[in-house]
Design an enzyme around this catalytic site. Structure first.
Site, short mmCIF file in Angstrom:
data_model
loop_
_atom_site.label_atom_id
_atom_site.label_comp_id
_atom_site.label_asym_id
_atom_site.label_seq_id
_atom_site.Cartn_x
_atom_site.Cartn_y
_atom_site.Cartn_z
CE LYS A 27 18.36 10.80 -27.03
NZ LYS A 27 18.57 9.34 -26.94
CB THR A 42 16.16 7.71 -29.66
OG1 THR A 42 16.15 7.92 -28.25
CG2 THR A 42 17.36 8.37 -30.28
C1 R5P Z 1 20.83 6.90 -25.40
O1 R5P Z 1 21.52 7.87 -25.32
C2 R5P Z 1 21.04 5.76 -26.34
O2 R5P Z 1 22.08 5.97 -27.23
C3 R5P Z 1 19.77 5.45 -27.08
O3 R5P Z 1 19.51 6.52 -27.98
C4 R5P Z 1 18.60 5.28 -26.16
O4 R5P Z 1 18.88 4.36 -25.15
C5 R5P Z 1 17.39 4.83 -26.94
O5 R5P Z 1 16.30 4.81 -26.11
P1 R5P Z 1 14.83 4.90 -26.68
O6 R5P Z 1 14.69 3.88 -27.77
O7 R5P Z 1 13.96 4.59 -25.47
O8 R5P Z 1 14.61 6.28 -27.16
#
Ligand code: R5P
Length: 313
Positions: free
Chosen positions: A210, A244
């Protein structure tokens, strides 16, 4: 010896569960009977301008343990102030203070990404270290933030609790000869996902790549996981905007999995994240109760109770 559990307004239910878990342990661990565990009483309210008012109502004696539990999710600053105030006063009253923020606000600002930025998690750790004797949190986004504390600071790992929650589901899949795989939506959560997979004895665990474009905006590279006809469990430490997860679901759906389930430790769920995730074709979404919400079905109370036992022994 007394141990009193106080909670701020954000973790009242979890504090009660921790209390019950400690009482339950008395039957199996007799030494705990010597510690009289009680729920602490405090009056927490807001002045008309929004400032917090905290008064400890329990008669706290010098040397007893005071456990203060308040998660510091939204409204972060108000919840932090309650945590600071409760801990400061109990310390002043002579208690040995164990400060617990199951989800620790600002833990994602764990370094100076751009010159001149405040390392917010360090600032928070320094304030807590002034009043607390011990600090406990659950799966901080980056574990090195524990080094910002000047007191013993511990991170609990909720991977086993998440695995327990899904163990029946995984057993049912095995009975039906249906395959399962665990997926981390980014490299950062891969180790956590591997620990969940290890506890579930699931040998299929992979991760996606990602890239974050801006807060709430991510792009994930296409990748073949081999999820056709499998049950996919996507695991992340935090779900905030849900971007994500919905990106991961978009990619995995291309492979026609049987079902997609999602679990995380800290369900921040900003805006309509829960609805967005369900709308992306997810069968089940669960989080732990480090942040209470309608999907926080997995409790970290036992984990916290076990750590408290260790700290006070
Ligand atoms: C980031 O690296 C964390 O592991 C999560 O993937 C992140 O905080 C998720 O954020 P969101 O739901 O806004 O994509």
């Amino acid at each position: 010896m007394k141990l009193r559990i106080f909670s701020g307004s954000a973790s009242q239910n979890l504090a009660f569960k921790v209390f019950k878990a400690l009482i339950k342990k008395e039957s199996t661990e007799p030494w705990l009977k010597k510690i009289k565990t009680e729920l602490g009483r405090a009056n927490i309210k807001r002045f008309p301008d929004g400032e917090a008012y905290v008064r400890i109502l329990s008669r706290v004696e010098k040397g007893e343990y005071a456990v203060i539990i308040n998660t510091t999710s939204k409204p972060q600053d108000s919840n932090l102030m309650e945590l600071f105030f409760l801990t400061q006063k109990l310390k002043e009253m002579g208690a040995t203070t164990i400060c617990i923020s199951p989800y620790l606000a600002y833990s994602r600002q764990d370094r100076e990404f751009e010159e001149g930025e405040v390392v917010s998690s360090r600032a928070v750790a320094e304030i807590i270290s002034n009043f607390a004797d011990f600090f406990i949190t659950v799966n901080p986004h980056k574990e090195h933030i524990l080094n910002f504390f000047r007191i013993p600071a511990f991170a609990l790992d909720a991977s086993s609790e998440i695995a327990n929650y899904f163990s029946r589901y995984f057993a049912e899949c095995a009975d039906k000869n249906e395959e399962v795989c665990i997926l981390a939506p980014d490299k950062g959560s891969f180790d956590f996902a591997k620990r969940v997979a290890g506890s579930l004895k699931c040998d299929s665990c992979d991760c996606l790549n990602k890239r974050r474009l801006a807060p709430g905006k991510v792009i994930t590279e296409e990748k073949e996981i081999g999820a056709k006809d499998k049950h996919v469990l996507i695991i992340d430490d935090i779900i905030d905007s849900g971007s994500t997860i919905t990106e991961a679901v978009r990619i995995i759906k291309e492979e026609n999995p049987r079902k997609i389930n999602v679990a995380c430790v800290h369900g921040i769920f900003s805006g309509n994240a829960i609805a967005r995730i369900y709308a992306s074709d997810v069968s089940k979404l669960v989080s732990t109760d480090t942040i209470p919400s309608e999907v926080s079905k997995i409790s970290v109370a036992k984990l916290i109770a076990d750590k408290l036992k260790e700290v006070i022994k």
